[in-house]
Design a protein around this motif. Structure first.
Motif, short mmCIF file in Angstrom:
data_model
loop_
_atom_site.label_atom_id
_atom_site.label_comp_id
_atom_site.label_asym_id
_atom_site.label_seq_id
_atom_site.Cartn_x
_atom_site.Cartn_y
_atom_site.Cartn_z
N PHE A 36 12.85 -24.64 -10.84
CA PHE A 36 13.24 -25.15 -12.16
C PHE A 36 13.75 -24.00 -13.02
O PHE A 36 13.08 -23.00 -13.20
CB PHE A 36 12.05 -25.82 -12.85
CG PHE A 36 12.46 -26.63 -14.05
CD1 PHE A 36 12.91 -27.93 -13.90
CD2 PHE A 36 12.42 -26.08 -15.33
CE1 PHE A 36 13.31 -28.68 -15.01
CE2 PHE A 36 12.82 -26.83 -16.42
CZ PHE A 36 13.26 -28.13 -16.27
N LEU A 61 15.10 -30.15 -7.33
CA LEU A 61 14.80 -31.40 -6.63
C LEU A 61 14.86 -32.60 -7.57
O LEU A 61 14.25 -32.61 -8.62
CB LEU A 61 13.40 -31.33 -6.01
CG LEU A 61 13.11 -30.12 -5.12
CD1 LEU A 61 11.67 -30.18 -4.61
CD2 LEU A 61 14.09 -30.02 -3.97
N THR A 62 15.63 -33.62 -7.14
CA THR A 62 15.77 -34.86 -7.89
C THR A 62 15.28 -35.99 -6.98
O THR A 62 15.50 -35.91 -5.77
CB THR A 62 17.25 -35.07 -8.26
OG1 THR A 62 17.70 -33.97 -9.02
CG2 THR A 62 17.46 -36.33 -9.07
N PRO A 63 14.65 -37.02 -7.55
CA PRO A 63 14.23 -38.14 -6.69
C PRO A 63 15.38 -38.62 -5.81
O PRO A 63 16.50 -38.79 -6.28
CB PRO A 63 13.81 -39.20 -7.70
CG PRO A 63 13.34 -38.42 -8.90
CD PRO A 63 14.24 -37.21 -8.95
N HIS A 111 12.42 -38.17 -15.35
CA HIS A 111 12.44 -38.25 -13.88
C HIS A 111 12.39 -36.88 -13.23
O HIS A 111 12.18 -36.76 -12.03
CB HIS A 111 13.67 -39.02 -13.40
CG HIS A 111 14.97 -38.36 -13.78
ND1 HIS A 111 15.40 -38.28 -15.08
CD2 HIS A 111 15.89 -37.71 -13.04
CE1 HIS A 111 16.56 -37.63 -15.11
NE2 HIS A 111 16.87 -37.27 -13.90
N LEU A 112 12.61 -35.81 -14.01
CA LEU A 112 12.46 -34.45 -13.49
C LEU A 112 11.11 -33.86 -13.87
O LEU A 112 10.84 -32.69 -13.60
CB LEU A 112 13.59 -33.55 -14.04
CG LEU A 112 15.02 -34.02 -13.76
CD1 LEU A 112 16.03 -33.08 -14.41
CD2 LEU A 112 15.27 -34.11 -12.26
N GLY A 113 10.27 -34.65 -14.53
CA GLY A 113 8.96 -34.16 -14.95
C GLY A 113 8.99 -33.47 -16.29
O GLY A 113 8.05 -32.74 -16.62
N VAL A 114 10.04 -33.71 -17.09
CA VAL A 114 10.18 -33.04 -18.38
C VAL A 114 9.81 -33.99 -19.52
O VAL A 114 10.42 -35.05 -19.66
CB VAL A 114 11.63 -32.54 -18.58
CG1 VAL A 114 11.82 -31.95 -19.95
CG2 VAL A 114 12.00 -31.53 -17.50
N PRO A 149 18.98 -28.16 -13.94
CA PRO A 149 17.75 -27.39 -14.15
C PRO A 149 16.71 -27.57 -13.05
O PRO A 149 16.04 -26.63 -12.67
CB PRO A 149 17.22 -27.89 -15.49
CG PRO A 149 18.05 -29.04 -15.88
CD PRO A 149 19.27 -29.09 -15.04
N ALA A 150 16.59 -28.79 -12.54
CA ALA A 150 15.61 -29.04 -11.48
C ALA A 150 16.32 -29.03 -10.15
O ALA A 150 17.32 -29.73 -9.95
CB ALA A 150 14.92 -30.38 -11.70
N TYR A 167 7.22 -34.80 -5.65
CA TYR A 167 6.29 -35.33 -4.66
C TYR A 167 7.12 -35.65 -3.42
O TYR A 167 7.93 -36.58 -3.43
CB TYR A 167 5.59 -36.58 -5.21
CG TYR A 167 4.60 -36.28 -6.30
CD1 TYR A 167 5.04 -35.96 -7.58
CD2 TYR A 167 3.23 -36.28 -6.07
CE1 TYR A 167 4.13 -35.67 -8.60
CE2 TYR A 167 2.32 -36.00 -7.07
CZ TYR A 167 2.77 -35.69 -8.33
OH TYR A 167 1.87 -35.41 -9.33
N LEU A 208 17.69 -27.44 -22.02
CA LEU A 208 17.97 -28.86 -21.75
C LEU A 208 18.36 -29.60 -23.03
O LEU A 208 17.88 -30.69 -23.31
CB LEU A 208 16.76 -29.54 -21.10
CG LEU A 208 16.70 -29.49 -19.57
CD1 LEU A 208 16.40 -28.08 -19.09
CD2 LEU A 208 15.68 -30.45 -19.03
N PRO A 219 7.72 -29.84 -15.04
CA PRO A 219 9.17 -29.93 -14.81
C PRO A 219 9.55 -29.37 -13.44
O PRO A 219 9.19 -28.26 -13.09
CB PRO A 219 9.75 -29.04 -15.93
CG PRO A 219 8.73 -29.09 -17.01
CD PRO A 219 7.40 -29.15 -16.29
N GLY A 220 10.25 -30.19 -12.65
CA GLY A 220 10.72 -29.77 -11.34
C GLY A 220 9.71 -29.91 -10.22
O GLY A 220 10.00 -29.56 -9.08
N PHE A 225 9.34 -38.77 -6.08
CA PHE A 225 9.37 -38.75 -7.55
C PHE A 225 8.96 -37.37 -8.04
O PHE A 225 8.51 -36.53 -7.26
CB PHE A 225 8.48 -39.84 -8.14
CG PHE A 225 7.02 -39.73 -7.85
CD1 PHE A 225 6.14 -39.20 -8.79
CD2 PHE A 225 6.49 -40.17 -6.64
CE1 PHE A 225 4.78 -39.12 -8.51
CE2 PHE A 225 5.13 -40.09 -6.36
CZ PHE A 225 4.28 -39.55 -7.31
N CYS A 226 9.17 -37.13 -9.34
CA CYS A 226 8.79 -35.86 -9.97
C CYS A 226 7.82 -36.15 -11.11
O CYS A 226 7.87 -37.21 -11.73
CB CYS A 226 10.01 -35.13 -10.52
SG CYS A 226 11.20 -34.66 -9.25
#
Lengths: 287, 204
Positions: B183, B193-195, A25-28, B190-191, B129, A127, B125-126, B120-121
């Motif tokens: 990120f 921005l979270t949804p 969900h973080l794009g990882v 780490p990110a 949208y 991570l 990483p990070g 969403f992402c």
């Protein structure tokens, strides 16, 4: 401190472990060893706890010198192993004396060779994982000539393991799939995927394997449609508009905008990850 | 969410498809609130939510939770609010202004005057949208994407705005840049921005 001094990294050597699932969900991407069973076997052979980091070698070719005596194991695609210039076996625990060189040749079948070292490769995790993620650049950089890979404290005990059978990959690679989530975008998804014999192309990597074969035909009303980006699991068989399918592996993007016609059973993905370019591939449907 | 289409996604995941972002948010909130231990990934996207469970686990409880999810009873955006300072000097600023039929100052005022939600992402990483882009700024991607967009670039495309967390290829129209780190794998979160989070851009 113990280390492996990298004299020659070979075509591609990456630090690997079980990856970093749970962050999609973080794009990882999940990342981690592509041939999970081979990687896990290596850790068991040297007495490591599960999850210790090792190396994933594409096409073998690694030469390292031990700083501090270690026990190592080479698993995955069967490849010649030499310790201090003398032939040694793969798929078993091997003692590597202080200062000795370990050399791993080109695999005689398959693609990816795994090196486990007693104590694990002790680079900084990102991570919760030490895996190199080639898509997003997380984890350590690919291993290069001259690198010094720190090795963690060993357990001091090596389990007595009997001989482990080495399996050579067989062709064609058979991959079980479940249709969906977007099988309904295609004229006849089952026939389009199950009938042809596909071929592994040379432009595959840890992100995905591109297959050669007849591109599945979209239904007329799906031909010019765009799919809003949606989450993708490892093993997704994505069909881009301009060609045959791509099967996504561990470093895949977490979302994608092309329809996924089917998903490969996770247990079958190591077979694909070990298939050199030119290998024929057949899909079969699970119940 | 009685109207969610359930699409199988291999042996371990389901893809729930809904008509709008509010229902995506409702499903995510419901699955989170249920605290199902078998859920390993929960990935919202534009019109879907992907839910993956652990090997050997059943997706049945996920189906039940999603069936009962209701946007009407979902608390509105409870995520963190971020303010991101932006220098509005993007390479595509003139193109954006011309396409919108307004001047550059108005583009800046519109972009920095809106409040965005991290829908969403993905992509990297990070990379979030961010929905909430004012109408005149809803513009297509560049006709051919750049091979390297610098980290911190602020872009727009379709109905979204974004910030590139790291140097990467990219096809979004670039409006400006920020020094904010999106990120950092060594950080506790780490990110940035979270949804569900909300974002404001502040002109510098």
């Amino acid at each position: 401190m113990s280390a492996l001094e990298v004299l020659r990294a070979g075509p591609q050597a990456l630090v690997t472990d079980r990856g970093r699932p749970g962050h999609a969900h973080l794009g990882v991407p999940p990342s981690g060893a592509l041939d999970g069973p081979a990687y896990e076997l290596g850790n068991r052979l040297v007495g490591n706890p599960g999850g210790a980091a090792g190396l994933e070698l594409l096409g073998g070719g690694l030469r390292v010198r031990a700083r501090g005596a270690r026990v190592v194991a080479v698993t995955g695609a069967p490849a010649p192993v030499r310790v201090a210039g003398r032939a040694a076996a793969s798929h078993t625990a091997v003692y590597l004396p202080d200062g000795a060189e370990l050399e791993i040749g080109r695999p005689v079948g398959g693609l990816r060779v795994y090196l486990a070292v007693d104590g694990g490769v002790d680079v900084e995790p990102a991570l919760g994982s030490r895996s190199t993620d080639l898509l997003s650049g997380l984890g350590p950089a690919p291993v290069a000539d001259g690198d010094e890979l720190p090795v963690g404290p060993g357990s001091g005990t090596v389990p007595e393991t009997g001989p482990v059978p080495v399996s050579l990959p067989v062709a064609p690679v058979r991959l079980r799939v479940r249709f969906g989530p977007r099988a309904d975008w295609f004229t006849d998804a089952r026939r389009a995927l199950l009938d042809p014999t596909w071929t592994v192309t040379p432009d595959g990597n840890r992100i995905g394997i591109r297959l050669d074969g007849p591109s599945p035909e979209r239904l007329p009303d799906a031909r010019d449609r765009e799919l809003p980006s949606e989450g993708m699991v490892t093993g997704s068989v994505q069909v881009p508009p301009d060609g045959p399918p791509v099967v996504f592996l561990a470093d895949h993007p977490t979302t994608g905008g092309y329809p996924v016609i089917a998903v490969v059973e996770p247990a079958d993905l190591p077979l694909l990850a070990q298939a050199p370019p030119g290998t024929p591939v057949r899909f079969t449907a699970t119940a | 969410m009685a109207d969610a289409a359930v699409r199988p996604c291999g042996s371990r995941a389901l893809l729930f498809e809904v008509p709008n972002a509010a229902e995506v948010a409702a499903i995510v909130a419901a699955v989170r609130a249920a605290g199902l231990s078998e859920v390993t990934e929960l990935v919202p996207a534009a019109r879907t939510v992907l839910v993956e469970v652990a090997p050997g686990a059943s997706t049945e409880r996920v189906r039940e939770v999603v069936r009962d999810a209701d946007p009407a009873t979902t608390p509105p955006g409870t995520g963190t609010v971020h303010t991101i300072p932006v220098v509005y000097d993007g390479a595509d600023l003139r193109l954006i202004a011309e396409t919108a039929g307004i001047d550059v100052d108005e583009v800046v005022a519109l972009h920095s005057g809106a409040e965005y939600t991290v829908d969403f992402c993905g992509f990297a990483p990070g990379f979030g949208y961010l929905s909430g882009l004012p109408e005149p700024l809803r513009q297509p991607r560049l006709e051919s994407s750049r091979t390297a967009v610098p980290a911190g670039s602020v872009g727009i495309a379709d109905v979204y705005s974004c910030v590139y967390p790291r140097r990467s290829p990219g096809g979004w129209r670039l409006i400006g840049r920020t020094d904010t780190v999106l990120f950092d794998p060594s950080a506790e979160r780490p990110a940035l921005l979270t949804p569900g989070d909300r974002v404001r851009f502040e002109a510098r």
